[in-house]
Every structure is written in C-alpha cells, then in structure tokens.
Design a protein around this motif. Structure first.
Motif, PDB file in Angstrom:
ATOM      1  N   GLU A  76     -13.417  -3.361  -3.288  1.00 56.44           N
ATOM      2  CA  GLU A  76     -14.356  -2.281  -2.999  1.00 56.44           C
ATOM      3  C   GLU A  76     -14.587  -1.459  -4.258  1.00 56.44           C
ATOM      4  N   ASP A  77     -15.681  -0.722  -4.284  1.00 58.06           N
ATOM      5  CA  ASP A  77     -16.004   0.137  -5.417  1.00 58.06           C
ATOM      6  C   ASP A  77     -14.947   1.235  -5.528  1.00 58.06           C
ATOM      7  N   CYS A  78     -14.233   1.259  -6.653  1.00 59.32           N
ATOM      8  CA  CYS A  78     -13.131   2.217  -6.829  1.00 59.32           C
ATOM      9  C   CYS A  78     -13.579   3.669  -6.688  1.00 59.32           C
ATOM     10  N   SER A  79     -14.797   3.960  -7.087  1.00 55.44           N
ATOM     11  CA  SER A  79     -15.232   5.356  -7.073  1.00 55.44           C
ATOM     12  C   SER A  79     -15.588   5.847  -5.687  1.00 55.44           C
ATOM     13  N   SER A  80     -15.829   4.935  -4.736  1.00 52.42           N
ATOM     14  CA  SER A  80     -16.232   5.381  -3.401  1.00 52.42           C
ATOM     15  C   SER A  80     -15.199   5.100  -2.323  1.00 52.42           C
ATOM     16  N   VAL A  81     -14.219   4.228  -2.605  1.00 55.83           N
ATOM     17  CA  VAL A  81     -13.229   3.906  -1.570  1.00 55.83           C
ATOM     18  C   VAL A  81     -12.221   5.053  -1.447  1.00 55.83           C
ATOM     19  N   GLU A  82     -11.783   5.302  -0.240  1.00 56.72           N
ATOM     20  CA  GLU A  82     -10.783   6.327   0.039  1.00 56.72           C
ATOM     21  C   GLU A  82      -9.492   5.969  -0.710  1.00 56.72           C
ATOM     22  N   PRO A  83      -8.921   6.893  -1.501  1.00 59.24           N
ATOM     23  CA  PRO A  83      -7.709   6.560  -2.265  1.00 59.24           C
ATOM     24  C   PRO A  83      -6.562   6.025  -1.412  1.00 59.24           C
ATOM     25  N   SER A  84      -6.409   6.512  -0.188  1.00 69.48           N
ATOM     26  CA  SER A  84      -5.297   6.041   0.651  1.00 69.48           C
ATOM     27  C   SER A  84      -5.419   4.557   0.986  1.00 69.48           C
TER      28      SER A  84
ATOM     29  N   GLY B 272      -2.510   3.750  -9.427  1.00 68.08           N
ATOM     30  CA  GLY B 272      -2.078   2.882  -8.334  1.00 68.08           C
ATOM     31  C   GLY B 272      -3.107   1.857  -7.911  1.00 68.08           C
ATOM     32  N   THR B 273      -4.274   1.869  -8.534  1.00 67.16           N
ATOM     33  CA  THR B 273      -5.284   0.884  -8.163  1.00 67.16           C
ATOM     34  C   THR B 273      -5.018  -0.443  -8.859  1.00 67.16           C
ATOM     35  N   VAL B 274      -5.364  -1.534  -8.178  1.00 65.42           N
ATOM     36  CA  VAL B 274      -5.331  -2.873  -8.749  1.00 65.42           C
ATOM     37  C   VAL B 274      -6.787  -3.282  -8.878  1.00 65.42           C
ATOM     38  N   ARG B 275      -7.246  -3.402 -10.134  1.00 65.98           N
ATOM     39  CA  ARG B 275      -8.673  -3.597 -10.406  1.00 65.98           C
ATOM     40  C   ARG B 275      -8.970  -4.961 -11.004  1.00 65.98           C
ATOM     41  N   LEU B 276     -10.073  -5.538 -10.565  1.00 61.74           N
ATOM     42  CA  LEU B 276     -10.564  -6.776 -11.143  1.00 61.74           C
ATOM     43  C   LEU B 276     -11.035  -6.477 -12.566  1.00 61.74           C
TER      44      LEU B 276
ATOM     45  N   LEU C   5       0.849  -1.183   0.000  1.00 58.36           N
ATOM     46  CA  LEU C   5       0.000   0.000   0.000  1.00 58.36           C
ATOM     47  C   LEU C   5       0.894   1.245   0.000  1.00 58.36           C
ATOM     48  N   ARG C   6       0.584   2.220  -0.837  1.00 54.54           N
ATOM     49  CA  ARG C   6       1.436   3.417  -0.934  1.00 54.54           C
ATOM     50  C   ARG C   6       1.376   4.300   0.301  1.00 54.54           C
ATOM     51  N   ASP C   7       0.201   4.399   0.918  1.00 58.90           N
ATOM     52  CA  ASP C   7       0.023   5.242   2.099  1.00 58.90           C
ATOM     53  C   ASP C   7       0.278   4.386   3.342  1.00 58.90           C
ATOM     54  N   PRO C   8       1.188   4.804   4.239  1.00 59.80           N
ATOM     55  CA  PRO C   8       1.452   3.970   5.419  1.00 59.80           C
ATOM     56  C   PRO C   8       0.286   3.901   6.401  1.00 59.80           C
ATOM     57  N   LEU C   9      -0.672   4.832   6.278  1.00 62.82           N
ATOM     58  CA  LEU C   9      -1.797   4.879   7.218  1.00 62.82           C
ATOM     59  C   LEU C   9      -1.257   4.905   8.639  1.00 62.82           C
ATOM     60  N   ASP C  10      -1.614   3.895   9.468  1.00 65.21           N
ATOM     61  CA  ASP C  10      -1.168   3.856  10.864  1.00 65.21           C
ATOM     62  C   ASP C  10       0.005   2.896  11.069  1.00 65.21           C
ATOM     63  N   GLU C  11       0.654   2.468   9.964  1.00 62.90           N
ATOM     64  CA  GLU C  11       1.760   1.511  10.056  1.00 62.90           C
ATOM     65  C   GLU C  11       2.978   2.072   9.314  1.00 62.90           C
ATOM     66  N   PRO C  12       3.965   2.624  10.075  1.00 60.30           N
ATOM     67  CA  PRO C  12       5.131   3.236   9.424  1.00 60.30           C
ATOM     68  C   PRO C  12       5.899   2.288   8.507  1.00 60.30           C
ATOM     69  N   GLU C  13       5.766   0.966   8.735  1.00 62.59           N
ATOM     70  CA  GLU C  13       6.444  -0.015   7.885  1.00 62.59           C
ATOM     71  C   GLU C  13       5.576  -0.435   6.690  1.00 62.59           C
ATOM     72  N   PHE C  14       4.426   0.198   6.538  1.00 63.99           N
ATOM     73  CA  PHE C  14       3.502  -0.032   5.428  1.00 63.99           C
ATOM     74  C   PHE C  14       2.782  -1.380   5.534  1.00 63.99           C
ATOM     75  N   TYR C  15       1.680  -1.464   4.768  1.00 61.63           N
ATOM     76  CA  TYR C  15       0.881  -2.689   4.667  1.00 61.63           C
ATOM     77  C   TYR C  15       1.169  -3.372   3.333  1.00 61.63           C
TER      78      TYR C  15
END
Length: 167
Positions: free
Chosen positions: A143-151, A106-110, A16-26
C-alpha cells in the motif's frame, strides 16, 4: 542497502507491531497448513505462531533485501509495484519486486525504484477466523506508505534493533 541494521542473515517472524484486534499479534504467513498449504496463494497476515515454519523468514538471503522462507525455498515478492498488490512466495531471483528495505519507522518498503512508495501492510477489515484456536487473518498487500494507517504497516523484524527481537 537491503534491510538495514543486518550484518548477517537473521531469522524469525515478521510481526506487526500493533496487535490491532489480535492480542497474539499478526505475522506474515502462508495460507493453509499441512496438506492444505496454499504455497502459491497470496501471503496473508495471520495470528503469530512462534516456531511455525510457514511464518519463519531469513532476512537478506540469498541477497541483500530479500526475505527468504527456507521451509519452501522461496522468496517474498510483490505481484507488481502498485498499491493493493498481493505478496507471493516465489522462486528467488534478481527481480526488483523481491528487494525490500526496513526503515527506522518500522515500515518494510519495496525498493524497485518506482515513483510509488509502497509498504507491506495488513488490511483494514477485522481479522477473519481461520478455524485454528483463536486464530485470525487479514489481507496482506503493498500500500502507499503515505496514506496507509501506521498501525497497519509497522513491523518488528528478526534481529532488528527496533521493536521485538526474535532469536
């Protein structure tokens, strides 16, 4: 079309590009470890563990658009083409639920051709401790790409010209 920008199969972590709450990333991960490995459980987003075989994917293998985990000889597959669907590791097949594409955003889409535009995303809840040294995990689903938070839905993939590159 497959995972764009890939001439030959690249291998590494899907982070995941955004570390969110994990400095070592998900990173996309198999639940459990060693004898407690839960290979048939839904995949999760877990603290990245560089070098851990349960997070290493080969892109576009065995076919274009597939995400293959060589350690278990299985491919990533959506359980169904709906928002909220978990992602699993199953035997590789020609199922449209195993074909993904990586877009410049950066999205991985079905790419199953359904009307829904579904992205691999992590959950909105804070990371849950997993017992490892400062390791946490979040749910992983389509999740729906248009409604999910980009982070929550922007990834760096191996060998990509976007984001972090793993070699």
């Amino acid at each position: 079309e497959g995972l764009q920008g890939q001439a030959s199969p690249a291998q590494g972590l899907i982070q995941l590009r955004d570390p969110l709450d994990e400095p070592e990333f998900y990173c996309i991960d198999v639940r459990g470890v060693g004898p407690n490995l839960q290979i048939d459980a839904p995949l999760t987003a877990h603290t990245c563990k560089p070098g851990a075989e349960d997070e290493v994917f080969t892109l576009n293998h065995p076919s274009s658009g597939q995400l293959y985990m060589g350690a278990y000889d299985r491919c990533l597959q959506a359980s169904r083409a709906d928002g909220g669907s978990p992602l699993l590791l199953v035997s590789c097949s020609d199922s449209p639920l195993q074909i993904f594409r990586y877009l410049p955003d950066g999205t991985v889409r079905l790419t199953d051709g359904s009307s829904a535009d579904l992205c691999i995303s992590v959950g909105t809840e804070a990371g849950q401790p997993t017992g490892g040294p400062s390791h946490v995990r979040r749910q992983l689903s389509l999740e729906d790409c248009s409604s999910v938070e980009p982070s929550l839905s922007r990834w760096a993939i191996p060998g990509s010209h976007l984001g972090v590159s793993f070699h």
